[in-house]
Design a protein around this motif. Sequence first.
Motif, PDB file in Angstrom:
ATOM      1  N   VAL A  72       0.879  -1.168   0.000  1.00 46.58           N
ATOM      2  CA  VAL A  72       0.000   0.000   0.000  1.00 46.58           C
ATOM      3  C   VAL A  72       0.914   1.215   0.000  1.00 46.58           C
ATOM      4  O   VAL A  72       1.747   1.369   0.887  1.00 46.58           O
ATOM      5  N   ARG A  73       0.789   2.043  -1.024  1.00 47.22           N
ATOM      6  CA  ARG A  73       1.644   3.231  -1.105  1.00 47.22           C
ATOM      7  C   ARG A  73       0.787   4.485  -0.939  1.00 47.22           C
ATOM      8  O   ARG A  73      -0.402   4.483  -1.259  1.00 47.22           O
ATOM      9  N   LEU A  74       1.438   5.514  -0.419  1.00 50.30           N
ATOM     10  CA  LEU A  74       0.751   6.793  -0.258  1.00 50.30           C
ATOM     11  C   LEU A  74       1.102   7.698  -1.425  1.00 50.30           C
ATOM     12  O   LEU A  74       2.240   7.732  -1.882  1.00 50.30           O
ATOM     13  N   GLU A  75       0.113   8.422  -1.883  1.00 50.13           N
ATOM     14  CA  GLU A  75       0.322   9.424  -2.915  1.00 50.13           C
ATOM     15  C   GLU A  75      -0.224  10.735  -2.363  1.00 50.13           C
ATOM     16  O   GLU A  75      -1.375  10.780  -1.917  1.00 50.13           O
ATOM     17  N   ALA A  76       0.608  11.772  -2.381  1.00 47.20           N
ATOM     18  CA  ALA A  76       0.199  13.050  -1.780  1.00 47.20           C
ATOM     19  C   ALA A  76       0.211  14.167  -2.808  1.00 47.20           C
ATOM     20  O   ALA A  76       1.019  14.167  -3.741  1.00 47.20           O
ATOM     21  N   MET A  77      -0.703  15.089  -2.630  1.00 48.42           N
ATOM     22  CA  MET A  77      -0.763  16.296  -3.430  1.00 48.42           C
ATOM     23  C   MET A  77      -0.546  17.474  -2.475  1.00 48.42           C
ATOM     24  O   MET A  77      -1.378  17.726  -1.597  1.00 48.42           O
ATOM     25  N   VAL A  78       0.591  18.134  -2.634  1.00 46.06           N
ATOM     26  CA  VAL A  78       0.959  19.273  -1.795  1.00 46.06           C
ATOM     27  C   VAL A  78       1.268  20.435  -2.732  1.00 46.06           C
ATOM     28  O   VAL A  78       2.030  20.264  -3.689  1.00 46.06           O
ATOM     29  N   ALA A  94      -4.211   6.543  -0.139  1.00 46.68           N
ATOM     30  CA  ALA A  94      -3.563   5.235  -0.009  1.00 46.68           C
ATOM     31  C   ALA A  94      -4.001   4.398  -1.205  1.00 46.68           C
ATOM     32  O   ALA A  94      -5.198   4.215  -1.435  1.00 46.68           O
ATOM     33  N   LEU A  95      -3.010   3.915  -1.956  1.00 46.49           N
ATOM     34  CA  LEU A  95      -3.294   3.164  -3.166  1.00 46.49           C
ATOM     35  C   LEU A  95      -2.776   1.738  -3.055  1.00 46.49           C
ATOM     36  O   LEU A  95      -1.697   1.498  -2.487  1.00 46.49           O
ATOM     37  N   THR A  96      -3.519   0.798  -3.622  1.00 45.01           N
ATOM     38  CA  THR A  96      -3.081  -0.597  -3.641  1.00 45.01           C
ATOM     39  C   THR A  96      -1.982  -0.751  -4.679  1.00 45.01           C
ATOM     40  O   THR A  96      -1.724   0.168  -5.477  1.00 45.01           O
ATOM     41  N   ASP A  97      -1.338  -1.924  -4.690  1.00 45.26           N
ATOM     42  CA  ASP A  97      -0.288  -2.146  -5.679  1.00 45.26           C
ATOM     43  C   ASP A  97      -0.845  -2.203  -7.098  1.00 45.26           C
ATOM     44  O   ASP A  97      -0.101  -2.138  -8.065  1.00 45.26           O
ATOM     45  N   GLY A  98      -2.161  -2.253  -7.239  1.00 45.02           N
ATOM     46  CA  GLY A  98      -2.810  -2.180  -8.551  1.00 45.02           C
ATOM     47  C   GLY A  98      -3.201  -0.764  -8.936  1.00 45.02           C
ATOM     48  O   GLY A  98      -3.790  -0.531  -9.986  1.00 45.02           O
ATOM     49  N   GLY A  99      -2.915   0.219  -8.066  1.00 47.76           N
ATOM     50  CA  GLY A  99      -3.207   1.614  -8.350  1.00 47.76           C
ATOM     51  C   GLY A  99      -4.593   2.079  -7.956  1.00 47.76           C
ATOM     52  O   GLY A  99      -4.955   3.224  -8.198  1.00 47.76           O
ATOM     53  N   LEU A 100      -5.383   1.209  -7.319  1.00 44.48           N
ATOM     54  CA  LEU A 100      -6.725   1.592  -6.878  1.00 44.48           C
ATOM     55  C   LEU A 100      -6.680   2.159  -5.463  1.00 44.48           C
ATOM     56  O   LEU A 100      -5.826   1.776  -4.663  1.00 44.48           O
ATOM     57  N   ARG A 101      -7.617   3.051  -5.145  1.00 46.41           N
ATOM     58  CA  ARG A 101      -7.678   3.592  -3.790  1.00 46.41           C
ATOM     59  C   ARG A 101      -8.076   2.476  -2.828  1.00 46.41           C
ATOM     60  O   ARG A 101      -8.994   1.706  -3.090  1.00 46.41           O
ATOM     61  N   LEU A 102      -7.356   2.382  -1.716  1.00 48.71           N
ATOM     62  CA  LEU A 102      -7.597   1.350  -0.707  1.00 48.71           C
ATOM     63  C   LEU A 102      -8.951   1.594  -0.045  1.00 48.71           C
ATOM     64  O   LEU A 102      -9.228   2.695   0.425  1.00 48.71           O
ATOM     65  N   ASP A 103      -9.784   0.567  -0.014  1.00 47.10           N
ATOM     66  CA  ASP A 103     -11.077   0.675   0.654  1.00 47.10           C
ATOM     67  C   ASP A 103     -10.904   0.203   2.099  1.00 47.10           C
ATOM     68  O   ASP A 103     -11.233  -0.925   2.443  1.00 47.10           O
ATOM     69  N   GLY A 104     -10.345   1.060   2.899  1.00 45.21           N
ATOM     70  CA  GLY A 104     -10.066   0.754   4.295  1.00 45.21           C
ATOM     71  C   GLY A 104      -9.460   1.983   4.935  1.00 45.21           C
ATOM     72  O   GLY A 104      -9.427   3.062   4.342  1.00 45.21           O
ATOM     73  N   THR A 105      -8.992   1.817   6.144  1.00 44.53           N
ATOM     74  CA  THR A 105      -8.397   2.937   6.870  1.00 44.53           C
ATOM     75  C   THR A 105      -6.954   2.612   7.217  1.00 44.53           C
ATOM     76  O   THR A 105      -6.674   1.547   7.761  1.00 44.53           O
ATOM     77  N   VAL A 106      -6.053   3.506   6.875  1.00 46.16           N
ATOM     78  CA  VAL A 106      -4.651   3.399   7.260  1.00 46.16           C
ATOM     79  C   VAL A 106      -4.224   4.728   7.859  1.00 46.16           C
ATOM     80  O   VAL A 106      -4.912   5.747   7.709  1.00 46.16           O
ATOM     81  N   ALA A 107      -3.085   4.721   8.531  1.00 43.54           N
ATOM     82  CA  ALA A 107      -2.582   5.938   9.181  1.00 43.54           C
ATOM     83  C   ALA A 107      -1.372   6.479   8.432  1.00 43.54           C
ATOM     84  O   ALA A 107      -0.629   5.732   7.794  1.00 43.54           O
ATOM     85  N   LEU A 128      -6.532   7.901   7.096  1.00 42.24           N
ATOM     86  CA  LEU A 128      -6.997   7.913   5.715  1.00 42.24           C
ATOM     87  C   LEU A 128      -8.208   6.991   5.622  1.00 42.24           C
ATOM     88  O   LEU A 128      -8.091   5.799   5.353  1.00 42.24           O
ATOM     89  N   ASP A 129      -9.369   7.552   5.917  1.00 40.62           N
ATOM     90  CA  ASP A 129     -10.616   6.792   5.918  1.00 40.62           C
ATOM     91  C   ASP A 129     -11.029   6.532   4.470  1.00 40.62           C
ATOM     92  O   ASP A 129     -11.078   7.462   3.664  1.00 40.62           O
ATOM     93  N   HIS A 130     -11.297   5.289   4.134  1.00 40.13           N
ATOM     94  CA  HIS A 130     -11.568   4.867   2.757  1.00 40.13           C
ATOM     95  C   HIS A 130     -10.415   5.280   1.840  1.00 40.13           C
ATOM     96  O   HIS A 130     -10.618   5.609   0.667  1.00 40.13           O
ATOM     97  N   GLY A 131      -9.203   5.314   2.414  1.00 42.04           N
ATOM     98  CA  GLY A 131      -8.006   5.561   1.625  1.00 42.04           C
ATOM     99  C   GLY A 131      -7.711   7.006   1.286  1.00 42.04           C
ATOM    100  O   GLY A 131      -6.861   7.279   0.448  1.00 42.04           O
ATOM    101  N   VAL A 132      -8.364   7.961   1.934  1.00 40.30           N
ATOM    102  CA  VAL A 132      -8.100   9.367   1.607  1.00 40.30           C
ATOM    103  C   VAL A 132      -8.213  10.246   2.846  1.00 40.30           C
ATOM    104  O   VAL A 132      -9.010   9.983   3.740  1.00 40.30           O
TER     105      VAL A 132
END
Length: 182
Positions: A72-78, A94-107, A128-132
């Motif tokens: 799971v990689r983070l992509e940020a827009m600053v 938060a994106l999966t290794d397939g490039g989709l937004r992770l449907d879950g919560t990460v910190a 990051l609720d629902h990956g954002v």
Amino acid sequence: FEYWDKMVWKNYAHMKYVRDLPVSTELHFATPGRWIADAASGTVLGSTDTPLSLTLEPSWGRVLTVLPCREVRLEAMVPGQVGRGMAARCRVEALTDGGLRLDGTVAAKVTVTDPTGADTGRGAFLALDHGVAEFSLPIGVNDPVGDWLIDITGGYPRVTQRFILTVTGQTPADAQLLCIDA
């Protein structure tokens, strides 16, 4: 077990339950095709397809997270630039290794350093609720101009990304400034 404040001697009756040695265990999972990671370190430990062996140190637990993918990689827009008296609007996904937004919560952890190298204390932990997640970084009218560093740490495996936010001396025309003559 119940802890006794006023009759401490009663606590010693439960000493047989206290261990000061590491405990080894093996975890088996019912759902295959998932990945297990250590939530504190961000280390990917293995998949749910095979048993996971762990050693737990005395008095220390471990928090594991189950992921739908290996990474799971983070992509940020600053924004690259902001003026004094304004706020930088930032977004982390938060994106999966397939490039989709992770449907879950990460910190993710955000730290902010000003041009003098001092930690501004404006950092935070994000969920990051629902990956954002979105956050606003306010810049005061008296904050130093120059390049500010925004470090965003997170993902599995754990990675830190650094962004440069240039603070300019421009203040918005509608800034409410209070001047006091001494």
